[in-house]
Design an enzyme around this catalytic site. Sequence first.
Site, mmCIF file in Angstrom:
data_model
loop_
_atom_site.group_PDB
_atom_site.id
_atom_site.type_symbol
_atom_site.label_atom_id
_atom_site.label_comp_id
_atom_site.label_asym_id
_atom_site.label_seq_id
_atom_site.Cartn_x
_atom_site.Cartn_y
_atom_site.Cartn_z
ATOM 1 C CE LYS A 109 -3.770 2.068 2.737
ATOM 2 N NZ LYS A 109 -4.638 1.944 3.928
ATOM 3 C CB SER A 158 -8.232 0.898 5.723
ATOM 4 O OG SER A 158 -8.945 2.092 5.569
ATOM 5 C CB SER A 175 -7.918 3.861 2.938
ATOM 6 O OG SER A 175 -7.100 3.211 3.890
#
Length: 488
Positions: free
Chosen positions: A78, A177, A153
């Site tokens: 990420k 997330s 997210s």
Amino acid sequence: MTLLHDLTVAQLATKLRQKEVSAVEAARHFLGRGRSHRELGAYLATDEDVTLAQAGAADRRIAAGDTAPLLGVPIAHKDIFVTKDFPSTAGSKMLEGYRSPFDATVVRRLAEAGTVTLGKLNCDEFAMGSSNENSAYGVVKNPWDRARIPGGSSGGSAVAVAARLAPAATGTDTGGSIRQPASFCGITGIKPTYGRASRYGMIAYASSLDQAGPMARTAEDCALLLSAICGPDPDRDSTSLDVPAEDFTRALGGSIEGLRIGVPKEFLAEGVSADVRAAVDAALAQYEKLGAKRVAISLPRTELSIPVYYIIAPAEASSNLSRFDGVKFGHRAKQYGDLLDMYRKTRTEAFGLEVQRRIMIGTYVLSHGYYDAYYLQAQKIRRMIADDFQQAFTQCDVIAGPVAPTVAWKLGEHGDDPLADYLADIFTLPGSLAGLPGMSIPCGFGHAGMPVGLQLIGNYFQEGRLLNAAHRFQQATDFHLRKPEGVL
Ligand code: GLN
């Protein structure tokens, strides 16, 4: 024959160790898939030379007889983790082109375990969001239906795994997330107990909540990766706990006969759509077949977790994001008058609307005169929410329920209504506020054929128990093996 990209991490690692495939071949294969699926928007940065150099090094370790469990396995990170070999943006224009001089601890630990980095993955700006639509670098499409959001997210991470662009990815979870995008994309993800993974080099959103974890297709793969991710980091993250690293794969395979699964009545109340409820109910019935016992429990302050989280997280964000001032990092406005004007223009130009909204909310709730009314109250209720869980864990061993009230919604569906996004976080926020480990496992399909995730929440340091419960479920079901149509 199983395609290379359909192998799980565990299967691929075995093939690498047995030299049936080289790390360079595996890396090339996944880089190629990333290139041919650009339209999904998952990757923000790749660098073939870096990836292939890491893969070459892994092959040399394998040739020298090293049998480390993740050696040569390609993964992607990420873009909230800083990396010295790839740009790190946190999905924000503020950090466009930013290069970190060091790797985040999680990235470093995974590299030492021999994983090969495929690149950096799209996410909501500074991890603020539930749909990945807050990224400054475009939307990410859900491979199950490209007109839908992947969740957020960690949307890029979930899509990379679901679309077989990477065997696994890292994510971070502040209020859901990892779990929510895993649920929306039909993959498996785990957020460990707060403090088990180092936050060093994880671009900060809400420091008392932020936690890293793996996203992969199976619980077994998550166990492999989590074992490399967790462990104390006393010199770099003072909130990292002095709990030794653990081999979570050892927890797999144990019996779940008699396991008490607590189902909070608030998690299956009004507001949960019928398709999600049906899939979760079926999953609970499956657990009963496997010998677990369903226990009715209550988490009475579930609803309060929304206002509490959306006070505490923005409060911490407003403080963390003050470092982006046009001086120390990233973007600086081209034209400005005095220093204040430079701050103002820089932050107005480079922060997206949601980030600006949260900075304003956070600044407001921390300001003199409102601190007691909002922030302090929220902290008190946060404590009560954590206590409610301890009360619940006197009656059960793990807690189960939906990850989110619905399946993934359509891109643009929540428009400019941030509250619609906030409300959809209701079932992941309580565990986050309490700092508990939680995971999402695929448990069925709902409206429009979209995946539904089952959330499992454990008591502190019960990651092994959660992973085993998830693994048992996956041995008896095949939801985690299903592939989105169109992903070949
Ligand atoms: N959706 C939540 C938020 O917007 C959670 C995000 C996260 O866990 N990073 O804050």
